[in-house]
Design a protein around this motif. Structure first.
Motif: not given
Length: 503
Positions: A392, A395, A428, A435-437, A444, A466
């Motif tokens: 993943p 995010t 976090n 947080l959902m990645a 998503l 990222n």
């Protein structure tokens, strides 16, 4: 006309390993996997032939139907007759979009062969290469179906000779992938060819297709295809489908080239199971023995609102029955199988028991997750974990619009992450955000849509990606000045040496 076959017809022959095939359909997005699958369902009597090609029957989710794309994938058990012999064919239709490639990876563990679908105009695309490489790494044998042949006539305006030259380039490109990614001992044997009957051509939308053997038998050729699509008579294309049905072209390749489970497990088990192959369990796995201990790998979890978790996967050894006490090897928990089912289209059919070499759906295992090993032997080795091609990388933060809905959000997130292990949810610790990645923005977007379908009003942030960068070679020196321009800094970068990294 196909005759509908009941679950009893399937159970009658499901114990004969020579008459079982487990295969999946893989491809780049929008190359026609699910449309092709419609013709296979129609040939088994699961859907009407009149709607095959338009029904997209295996795209059962509302989101899949609205977006005209496969998101979840689907299992189905088909009954097929060829040359007077009956076969049970367990098929998995997989997503094509790269964001859902994790589902393809999990599906490959359950099957022994794949039909790789390629668009005749686009040819071998990036995702075609990715999923083919994954299949070869799992020792899953491919055959090639080149779809949308009508585009060569309608869009590229090719004549029959030009069509054949164009298609030979696609076949050559696909064989290059096998040359690159297959293991040395199998690459020559597994390469596809027209004469070897491991390549088929057709149009899933129009429900016709042929391979080499069908062409010899029916006399169909590319001149007939060209004439049908340049004709003003709409019945000409229907005549192609009557003369050369797509299901016979594809399933004929599957029966001929994809191995039955007891043959495939001889070379697949050493790759995917790390235990002692000379032990009783190891011998049972290699032989695909119905009378051995139960050993199954879960590849898919669906959460049914009424029945709870439905664990679907490949049964490599033993016979699993209603009421069996089993162990979840990775979870280190006992469990009891409430009900053994198979998939017939989008519905589950209760079968009470199923022998090795098949793909059952089990109810009652509330702690099962994708990748879990299920066994009747407590100390059994787990199967090798599934290795995904990517992690993943995108995010978002998600929270309920109304604070009172927080428990519903937690439950919703738990459900979708059970069904999709490639979604990662964490808190976090600095900000308290949830947080959902996922694998990409679409991944998503689908996850948030599923939460909203549960009646949740949610607020999300913009996606954060990222980026991971590293130094590949020496560079510099470069000069930079301090804000007051009085100081100069010279900098050079280079990778660390291997022996430093090993420390």
């Amino acid at each position: 006309m196909p005759k509908f076959k009941s679950t009893q017809d399937i159970l009658r022959i499901i114990g004969n390993k020579d008459q079982i095939r487990n295969f999946g359909v893989i491809a780049h997005v929008d190359h026609g996997k699910t449309t092709m699958s419609d013709s296979l369902l129609a040939a088994s009597g699961i859907i009407s032939p009149s709607v095959a090609g338009q029904a997209l029957a295996l795209d059962s989710m509302k989101l899949e139907q609205n977006r005209q794309m496969t998101i979840r994938g689907a299992n189905v058990t088909l009954f097929y007759e060829m040359e007077g012999k009956e076969y049970v064919i367990n098929m998995i239709d997989t997503p094509g979009h790269i964001d859902f490639t994790g589902r393809v990876t999990r599906a490959l563990r359950a099957i022994d062969g794949v039909v790789v679908v390629s668009d005749s105009v686009e040819g071998v695309m990036t995702q075609t290469e990715t999923v083919t490489r994954q299949a070869l790494e799992e020792r899953v044998r491919p055959v090639l179906y080149i779809n949308k042949i009508d585009r060569l006539v309608k869009e590229l305006k090719l004549n029959p000779d030009e069509m054949q030259k164009w298609l030979m380039n696609i076949i050559s490109h696909f064989n290059q992938l096998i040359d690159i990614y297959a293991e040395p001992e199998i690459k020559e044997k597994w390469k596809v060819s027209i004469q070897g009957n491991s390549v088929a051509f057709g149009s899933a939308k129009d429900r016709w297709g042929f391979n080499f053997k069908m062409a010899k038998k029916t006399g169909i050729n590319f001149k007939d295809v060209y004439d049908a699509y340049t004709s003003n008579d709409p019945a000409a294309i229907k005549a192609l489908a009557n003369r050369s049905p797509l299901a016979d072209a594809v399933l004929g390749m599957v029966v001929e080239h994809h191995p039955p489970p007891h043959v495939a497990q001889k070379y697949r088990i050493p790759k995917i199971w790390p235990g002692d192959l000379d032990s009783d369990i190891g011998k049972s796995l290699i032989a695909c023995d119905d009378k051995g201990p139960v050993l199954m790998m879960v590849t898919t979890i669906n959460v049914d609102p009424q029945a709870g978790r439905v664990a679907t996967g490949r049964l490599y050894s033993g016979t699993i029955k209603d009421g069996d006490d089993v162990y979840l090897v990775d979870a280190k928990r006992p469990g009891r199988v409430q009900s053994v089912n198979i998939y017939m289209g989008n519905t589950r059919e209760i079968v009470s028991f199923i022998p090795a070499g098949n793909i059952p759906a089990l109810l009652g295992l509330d702690y099962a997750i994708a990748g879990e090993t299920i066994s009747t032997v407590k100390g059994a080795h787990a199967f090798e974990s599934i290795k995904y091609v990517s992690e993943p990388v995108v995010t978002i933060a998600v929270e309920p619009k109304h604070p009172k809905d927080l428990p519903k959000l937690v439950e919703g997130l738990r459900t979708i992450t059970v069904e999709d292990p490639n979604l990662i949810v964490k808190i976090n610790e600095e900000t308290g955000e949830t947080l959902m990645a996922g694998m990409g923005v679409l991944h998503l977007e689908i996850a948030t849509s599923l939460l909203q379908e549960k009646g949740l009003e949610i607020v999300t942030t913009q996606p954060l990606i990222n980026y991971r960068e590293t130094i590949r070679a020496k560079a510099g020196p470069i000069m930079s000045k301090s804000p007051n321009k009085h100081n100069k800094i010279f900098m050079r970068v280079e990778p660390l040496q291997d022996d430093v990294l090993e420390m």
